[in-house]
Design a protein around this motif. Structure first.
Motif, short mmCIF file in Angstrom:
data_model
loop_
_atom_site.label_atom_id
_atom_site.label_comp_id
_atom_site.label_asym_id
_atom_site.label_seq_id
_atom_site.Cartn_x
_atom_site.Cartn_y
_atom_site.Cartn_z
N MET A 204 0.85 -1.19 0.00
CA MET A 204 0.00 0.00 0.00
C MET A 204 0.89 1.24 0.00
SD MET A 204 0.65 -1.25 3.09
CE MET A 204 1.51 -0.57 4.53
N ALA A 205 0.35 2.34 -0.49
CA ALA A 205 1.11 3.59 -0.53
C ALA A 205 1.30 4.17 0.87
CB ALA A 205 0.42 4.60 -1.43
N ARG A 206 0.38 3.88 1.79
CA ARG A 206 0.45 4.42 3.15
C ARG A 206 1.43 3.62 4.00
NH1 ARG A 206 -5.85 5.57 5.05
NH2 ARG A 206 -6.31 7.23 3.54
N GLY A 207 2.60 4.18 4.24
CA GLY A 207 3.55 3.56 5.16
C GLY A 207 4.19 2.30 4.64
N ALA A 208 4.62 2.30 3.38
CA ALA A 208 5.28 1.12 2.80
C ALA A 208 6.73 1.10 3.24
CB ALA A 208 5.17 1.16 1.28
N THR A 227 -4.78 1.65 7.21
CA THR A 227 -4.92 1.27 5.81
C THR A 227 -5.80 0.04 5.71
OG1 THR A 227 -3.73 0.40 3.87
CG2 THR A 227 -2.73 0.03 6.03
N LEU A 228 -6.48 -0.12 4.57
CA LEU A 228 -7.24 -1.34 4.33
C LEU A 228 -6.33 -2.55 4.35
CD1 LEU A 228 -9.74 -0.34 1.48
CD2 LEU A 228 -10.32 -1.11 3.79
N ALA A 229 -5.08 -2.37 3.96
CA ALA A 229 -4.11 -3.47 3.96
C ALA A 229 -3.35 -3.48 5.28
CB ALA A 229 -3.15 -3.33 2.78
N ASP A 230 -4.08 -3.57 6.40
CA ASP A 230 -3.46 -3.43 7.72
C ASP A 230 -2.40 -4.49 7.98
OD1 ASP A 230 -5.00 -5.74 9.36
OD2 ASP A 230 -6.45 -4.70 8.11
N SER A 231 -2.52 -5.66 7.36
CA SER A 231 -1.53 -6.71 7.58
C SER A 231 -0.16 -6.37 6.99
CB SER A 231 -2.01 -8.03 6.96
OG SER A 231 -3.13 -8.53 7.65
N LEU A 232 -0.13 -5.36 6.13
CA LEU A 232 1.13 -4.94 5.52
C LEU A 232 1.78 -3.79 6.27
CD1 LEU A 232 0.26 -5.11 1.70
CD2 LEU A 232 1.16 -6.90 3.21
N ILE A 276 -13.71 -14.10 -0.07
CA ILE A 276 -13.57 -13.03 0.91
C ILE A 276 -12.10 -12.91 1.29
CG2 ILE A 276 -14.12 -12.28 3.26
CD1 ILE A 276 -16.82 -13.67 2.94
N VAL A 277 -11.50 -11.76 1.00
CA VAL A 277 -10.11 -11.54 1.36
C VAL A 277 -9.97 -10.20 2.06
CG1 VAL A 277 -9.18 -12.97 -0.51
CG2 VAL A 277 -9.56 -10.53 -0.90
N GLU A 278 -8.94 -10.09 2.88
CA GLU A 278 -8.63 -8.82 3.53
C GLU A 278 -7.89 -7.93 2.54
OE1 GLU A 278 -5.12 -9.38 6.43
OE2 GLU A 278 -6.13 -11.32 6.38
N GLY A 279 -7.63 -6.69 2.95
CA GLY A 279 -6.98 -5.75 2.04
C GLY A 279 -5.64 -6.24 1.54
N ALA A 280 -4.81 -6.76 2.44
CA ALA A 280 -3.50 -7.27 2.02
C ALA A 280 -3.65 -8.43 1.06
CB ALA A 280 -2.69 -7.69 3.25
N GLY A 297 3.28 -13.12 -19.75
CA GLY A 297 2.96 -14.54 -19.80
C GLY A 297 2.17 -14.90 -18.56
N PRO A 298 2.05 -16.18 -18.24
CA PRO A 298 1.26 -16.60 -17.07
C PRO A 298 1.64 -15.85 -15.79
CG PRO A 298 1.91 -18.51 -18.36
CD PRO A 298 2.64 -17.33 -18.95
N VAL A 299 0.62 -15.37 -15.10
CA VAL A 299 0.79 -14.59 -13.88
C VAL A 299 0.23 -15.37 -12.70
CG1 VAL A 299 0.18 -12.45 -12.67
CG2 VAL A 299 0.61 -12.42 -15.14
N ALA A 300 0.92 -15.30 -11.57
CA ALA A 300 0.37 -15.83 -10.32
C ALA A 300 0.35 -14.72 -9.29
CB ALA A 300 1.20 -17.01 -9.81
N LEU A 301 -0.67 -14.71 -8.48
CA LEU A 301 -0.76 -13.80 -7.36
C LEU A 301 -1.21 -14.60 -6.14
CD1 LEU A 301 -4.06 -13.12 -6.88
CD2 LEU A 301 -3.68 -11.91 -9.03
N ILE A 302 -0.98 -14.03 -4.98
CA ILE A 302 -1.26 -14.74 -3.73
C ILE A 302 -2.42 -14.06 -3.01
CG2 ILE A 302 -0.32 -15.48 -1.50
CD1 ILE A 302 2.49 -15.34 -2.85
N LEU A 303 -3.48 -14.81 -2.76
CA LEU A 303 -4.53 -14.33 -1.86
C LEU A 303 -4.06 -14.69 -0.45
CD1 LEU A 303 -7.82 -15.30 -3.76
CD2 LEU A 303 -6.39 -13.25 -3.99
N SER A 304 -3.39 -13.74 0.19
CA SER A 304 -2.59 -14.06 1.37
C SER A 304 -3.39 -14.22 2.65
CB SER A 304 -1.51 -12.99 1.58
OG SER A 304 -2.13 -11.71 1.74
N GLY A 305 -4.59 -13.62 2.73
CA GLY A 305 -5.35 -13.73 3.97
C GLY A 305 -6.80 -13.33 3.81
#
Length: 323
Positions: A204-208, A227-232, A276-280, A297-305
């Motif tokens: 997130m841009a806030r406090g990275a 931030t919505l991504a509080d876990s980060l 249902i995922v959290e911001g992070a 090419g093929p992309v992977a992303l992680i739904l971390s929480g």
């Protein structure tokens, strides 16, 4: 690298049967949008609702008898604390989790339900870390850091092993970037097995804090904002031993997201992926929706929480104005 492929493979053996080997699920909507296959690593389906269970389980498995007897302690923005409480509980080890006032109440309550002692202190992850260090000094407890620890990093790196096993043609990986435990571990595994993969950190841009540190060339402190991504949230530690150098050497770039972009990721996950995922957990989706990465090419992303307060989730989904 301070954590090797061999360390990650050893972690995989320790945690097998204790954590879920999560699915790598295709996203039809994101694939159509991006023009390349997009896959989601479903780490929010872990028993504790987040990837953190891997690192905590590996770190606990590596403890000696005296360390177990003295109990474990950690500072956490929520998910690591929940994971450590769960992993310690399975082994009959006492756990104390230190958190700041910024940690959402739903995450605090979930940790307490697992039987851990809760210590709320200050208004930042750094304040919580100071309290955890005080408990180590005064009570002799064993510290299990949330990210800057070789055992924790190796545990998170097992995600990378699974990604390459399931998607050997992977081209681009989007990984959450906070203290760097997940990003450095996964990048170490992926780059060791397939060096040509682009590994991009997303925050997130806030406090990275990690991005600010990478820009400065050394660990720095940043102000921790809501931030919505509080876990980060939280710093990387001025005395960082592992994750700063690994992220510096292994990541191919960093993407920062606005709160509106993170909210769009949460909404997409719910409406299009039925998750249902959290911001992070939504930042990988958000980066693609915001066109902040151009897939080749093929992309992977992680739904971390998935450990989001459900009233907050409802408000995000309904498009209510958030501060």
């Amino acid at each position: 690298m301070t954590v090797s492929l061999e360390d990650i493979r050893a972690a995989q053996m320790r945690i097998t049967g204790k954590v879920t080997r999560t699915a790598l699920q295709p996203s039809d909507d994101l694939s159509q949008r991006c023009g390349v296959p997009v896959y989601m690593k479903m780490e929010h389906h872990q028993p504790t609702g987040a990837f953190k269970l891997r690192g905590a389980t590996n770190a606990v498995a590596m403890l000696g008898e005296d360390e177990r007897r003295r109990g474990v302690v950690a500072a956490s923005t929520g998910n690591h604390g929940r994971a450590l409480a769960y992993a310690a509980g399975l082994e009959g080890i006492d756990a104390t989790i230190c958190m700041s006032q910024l940690v959402p109440h739903n995450k605090r309550d979930a940790i307490a339900k697992l039987g851990a002692q809760i210590c709320i202190v200050g208004n930042s992850q750094d304040d919580a870390q100071t309290q955890a260090e005080l408990l180590v000094a005064q009570q002799g407890m064993t510290m299990v850091p949330p990210f800057d620890d070789a055992g924790v990093i190796a545990g998170q790196g097992t995600i990378g092993l699974e990604l390459i096993e399931d998607l050997p043609q992977l081209d681009t990986l989007l990984v959450q970037l906070s203290g760097g435990g997940l990003a450095s571990g996964v990048a170490a595994a992926v780059k060791s097995l397939r060096p040509q993969v682009r590994v991009i950190g997303v925050s997130m841009a806030r406090g990275a804090a990690m991005q600010a540190s990478l820009t400065a060339g050394h660990p720095v402190q940043v102000r921790e904002d809501e931030t919505l991504a509080d876990s980060l949230g939280g710093g990387i530690g001025l005395a960082n031993r592992h994750t700063f150098a690994m992220c510096r050497d292994l990541l191919d770039g960093v993407i920062l997201l606005s709160e509106e972009e993170i909210a769009a990721g949460i909404v997409h996950a719910y409406h299009e992926e039925r998750e249902i995922v959290e911001g992070a957990g939504a930042v990988g989706i958000a980066a693609l929706l915001a066109d902040k990465v151009v897939p080749r090419g093929p992309v992977a992303l992680i739904l971390s929480g998935r450990n989001i307060d459900m009233d907050l989730h409802r408000r995000v989904i309904c498009g209510e104005q958030l501060q």
